[in-house]
Design a protein around this motif. Structure first.
Motif, short mmCIF file in Angstrom:
data_model
loop_
_atom_site.label_atom_id
_atom_site.label_comp_id
_atom_site.label_asym_id
_atom_site.label_seq_id
_atom_site.Cartn_x
_atom_site.Cartn_y
_atom_site.Cartn_z
N LEU A 1 -25.27 -93.26 73.70
CA LEU A 1 -26.18 -94.52 73.05
C LEU A 1 -25.73 -95.07 72.04
N GLY A 2 -25.58 -93.85 70.93
CA GLY A 2 -25.39 -94.25 69.42
C GLY A 2 -24.09 -95.15 69.07
N GLY A 3 -22.95 -94.63 70.05
CA GLY A 3 -21.60 -95.18 70.06
C GLY A 3 -21.85 -96.88 70.32
N PHE A 4 -22.92 -97.41 71.05
CA PHE A 4 -23.17 -98.67 71.43
C PHE A 4 -23.98 -99.34 70.32
N ALA A 5 -25.03 -98.50 69.99
CA ALA A 5 -25.97 -98.88 68.75
C ALA A 5 -24.99 -99.14 67.49
N THR A 6 -24.29 -98.43 67.16
CA THR A 6 -23.21 -98.81 66.01
C THR A 6 -22.71 -100.01 66.12
N GLN A 7 -21.96 -100.10 67.36
CA GLN A 7 -21.20 -101.45 67.65
C GLN A 7 -22.01 -102.42 67.57
N TYR A 8 -23.34 -102.49 67.82
CA TYR A 8 -24.23 -103.57 67.90
C TYR A 8 -24.75 -103.99 66.40
N ALA A 9 -24.71 -102.80 65.56
CA ALA A 9 -25.15 -103.18 64.29
C ALA A 9 -24.16 -103.57 63.48
N LEU A 10 -22.81 -103.33 63.73
CA LEU A 10 -21.59 -103.86 63.00
C LEU A 10 -21.38 -105.15 63.61
N ASN A 11 -21.67 -105.65 64.87
CA ASN A 11 -21.27 -106.75 65.29
C ASN A 11 -22.24 -107.91 65.13
N GLY A 12 -23.56 -107.43 64.78
CA GLY A 12 -24.71 -108.34 64.47
C GLY A 12 -24.82 -108.40 62.88
N GLY A 13 -24.14 -107.85 61.97
CA GLY A 13 -24.29 -108.04 60.75
C GLY A 13 -25.12 -107.35 59.88
N ALA A 14 -25.66 -106.28 60.79
CA ALA A 14 -26.26 -105.16 60.25
C ALA A 14 -25.60 -103.98 59.35
N VAL A 15 -26.00 -103.22 58.91
CA VAL A 15 -25.53 -101.90 58.26
C VAL A 15 -25.89 -100.75 58.77
N PRO A 16 -24.98 -100.02 59.54
CA PRO A 16 -25.21 -98.73 60.35
C PRO A 16 -25.26 -97.68 59.23
N VAL A 17 -26.22 -96.95 59.43
CA VAL A 17 -26.37 -95.57 58.66
C VAL A 17 -26.14 -94.49 59.88
N CYS A 18 -24.98 -93.75 59.87
CA CYS A 18 -24.54 -93.28 61.22
C CYS A 18 -25.03 -91.73 60.74
N VAL A 19 -25.55 -91.00 61.74
CA VAL A 19 -26.01 -89.75 61.83
C VAL A 19 -25.08 -88.93 62.67
N VAL A 20 -24.25 -87.85 62.30
CA VAL A 20 -23.52 -87.31 63.43
C VAL A 20 -23.37 -85.74 62.79
N SER A 21 -22.70 -84.90 63.83
CA SER A 21 -22.81 -83.49 63.81
C SER A 21 -21.64 -82.99 63.60
N SER A 22 -20.46 -83.60 63.25
CA SER A 22 -19.22 -83.04 62.94
C SER A 22 -18.32 -84.15 62.29
N ASP A 23 -17.23 -83.62 61.62
CA ASP A 23 -16.34 -84.51 61.08
C ASP A 23 -15.43 -85.25 62.09
N GLU A 24 -15.29 -84.55 63.17
CA GLU A 24 -14.73 -85.66 64.39
C GLU A 24 -15.51 -86.67 64.77
N LYS A 25 -16.78 -86.68 64.79
CA LYS A 25 -17.75 -87.49 65.23
C LYS A 25 -17.84 -88.66 63.95
N ALA A 26 -17.68 -88.09 62.80
CA ALA A 26 -17.79 -88.98 61.68
C ALA A 26 -16.40 -90.09 61.80
N GLU A 27 -15.32 -89.47 62.11
CA GLU A 27 -14.04 -90.19 62.37
C GLU A 27 -14.22 -91.19 63.36
N ILE A 28 -15.01 -91.10 64.63
CA ILE A 28 -15.29 -92.02 65.58
C ILE A 28 -15.80 -93.11 65.01
N CYS A 29 -17.00 -92.74 64.12
CA CYS A 29 -17.77 -93.89 63.66
C CYS A 29 -16.86 -94.71 62.67
N ARG A 30 -16.17 -94.15 61.98
CA ARG A 30 -15.08 -95.07 60.94
C ARG A 30 -14.09 -95.85 61.90
#
Length: 445
Positions: A237-266
């Motif tokens: 779910l969050g992977g699409f929410a992050t994309q929609y925030a970025l695509n819609g001009g919003a600023v996502p504040v991403c909460v993740v549980s590991s460095d690997e997941k943080a890298e996906i957000c980047r």
């Protein structure tokens, strides 16, 4: 079944030839069985093993009714509702099938001693029922999972309000983790041409859910510049929410549980990231008491990233573990929108932070046909991308569900059904080439 697969793989089979194909009397599907609903009694939720309860059975092809279609399923995907079904929590899905079976003589088909599961698919229409005009044999499609009867006026403003609204493959039978599937024709949408079968199958449920929850006027109604707190920002779910925030001009504040997941957000383009494992938040002192100091610490960490601003929207789905912190973290007048409770359904929060600060809690469940269509259209245009990380074969669906159950996956886990291998089904190589990096962002992590 081989003739059907050969026709699909040929790539140039005509609608007339598809219509002439003989449908088999039975097909292989992933099922749970009614006589096994107590198999995990006394076992802790985490220790319940979908590999024991999900079976690949030969099942009878259901009767095709008016307004319906039989689809050859090339690929499907695992959602958390399949995990719930497989471990018989919070209730057995056979209760859903029994209730649906009482609605009409036609819906009686769904009340069986087995449940063919799965709420995503990408495939090819093989046959349509009476009254279907928009789809024909040979159409390459994906399906969203909203099943509605629409005999009540309540559903005609928003079909999610239909009293007979159900989630296909969870609250109905004949789902997508199978070689064939039965769907209503108003579940069908065009398959994005630049995606493989498994990529196209993976967004369905979670993409539409995130669209309604975050973008739609039925959800948070996100606008440009909004700060959006996204729990599990690299997940299904969050992977699409992050994309929609970025695509819609919003600023996502991403909460993740590991460095690997943080890298996906980047990789998706997000910059403001909180690694909750690194931060070590302990929102609960014990089973009954939350720690508001930890809420305040969490809020301070958010403001440190946003330049002192609280979040306008909280994209909630973990539930019990995080909900108190989510209500606290939203700005005055902000919105907490929730679509799930994967860590527990009984939420607790301090109501002072809600009423005195004029915040809103909105419940959001899947999406109506229009919202699903818009979400799929954005996929087809290459503006939003699949989050597929790994694909299994149908025979290994139990392992795929176990991965999701134990959160060992990133994004979405796909399942090949009729497709003999990954990488098939691409019709627009030019568009694919433009977005290949984003399409593969979750792969190999």
């Amino acid at each position: 079944m081989q003739q059907i697969l050969d026709a699909i793989l040929a790539g140039d089979t005509s609608p007339e030839d598809y219509a002439a194909l003989e449908l088999p009397a039975s097909y292989r599907g992933a099922t749970v069985r009614k006589d096994e609903v107590e198999m995990f009694e006394g076992v802790a939720s985490r220790d319940k093993d979908p590999r024991k309860s999900l079976h690949i059975d030969e099942v009878d092809l259901p009767e095709l009714g008016p307004g319906e279609a039989i689809v050859a399923v090339m690929a499907s995907a695992i959602n958390y509702n399949t995990v719930w079904t497989s471990i018989f929590e919070p209730v057995s899905t056979f209760g859903f099938l029994e209730r649906y079976g009482r609605v009409s003589p036609l819906s009686k088909r769904h009340d069986l001693p087995y449940h063919v599961v799965g709420s995503d698919l990408a495939g090819v229409v093989l046959k349509t029922g009476l009254g279907v005009h928009s789809w024909k044999p040979g159409d390459e499609v994906v399906a969203h999972c909203l099943s509605v009867e629409l005999e009540s006026p309540d559903g005609h403003g928003d079909t999610m309000m239909d009293p007979e609204q159900r989630i296909w493959g969870f609250e109905t039978n004949f789902g997508g983790l199978a070689e064939l599937a039965l769907v209503k024709s108003n579940q069908l949408m065009p398959k994005p041409d630049h995606l493989t079968w498994e990529e196209a199958a993976s967004p369905g449920l979670v993409n539409s859910t995130a669209y309604r929850q975050l973008v739609s006027r039925n959800g948070a109604g996100m606008k440009q510049g909004d700060n959006v707190l996204i729990w599990g920002a690299s997940g299904g779910l969050g992977g699409f929410a992050t994309q929609y925030a970025l695509n819609g001009g919003a600023v996502p504040v991403c909460v993740v549980s590991s460095d690997e997941k943080a890298e996906i957000c980047r990789k998706m383009g997000a910059e403001l990231i909180i690694n909750r494992s690194e931060a070590g938040y302990a929102f609960w002192k014990d089973e009954h008491t939350q720690d508001q100091k930890e809420w305040r610490r969490f809020g301070g960490d958010i403001r440190a990233l946003t330049g002192g601003e609280d979040v306008d929207i909280v994209f909630e789905h973990p539930g019990r573990e995080t909900f108190g912190a989510s209500v606290y973290a939203a700005r005055k007048g902000g919105t907490i929108v929730t679509c799930a409770s994967t860590s527990g359904y009984m939420h607790q929060y301090d109501n002072r932070y809600l009423w005195m600060n004029l915040k809103r809690i909105i419940g959001s469940h899947f999406a109506n046909y229009r919202e699903s269509w818009e979400a799929n259209r954005l996929i087809a245009k290459g503006m939003i991308h699949p989050t597929l990380s790994r694909t299994y074969g149908l025979d290994d669906v139990g392992q795929a569900a176990l991965d999701v159950h134990h959160n060992k996956h990133q994004g979405k886990v796909g399942v090949l059904c009729l497709a003999p291998e990954e990488g098939l089904g691409v019709r627009d190589e030019e568009l694919r080439a433009k977005h290949l990096t984003q399409i593969n962002a979750f792969r190999g992590v």
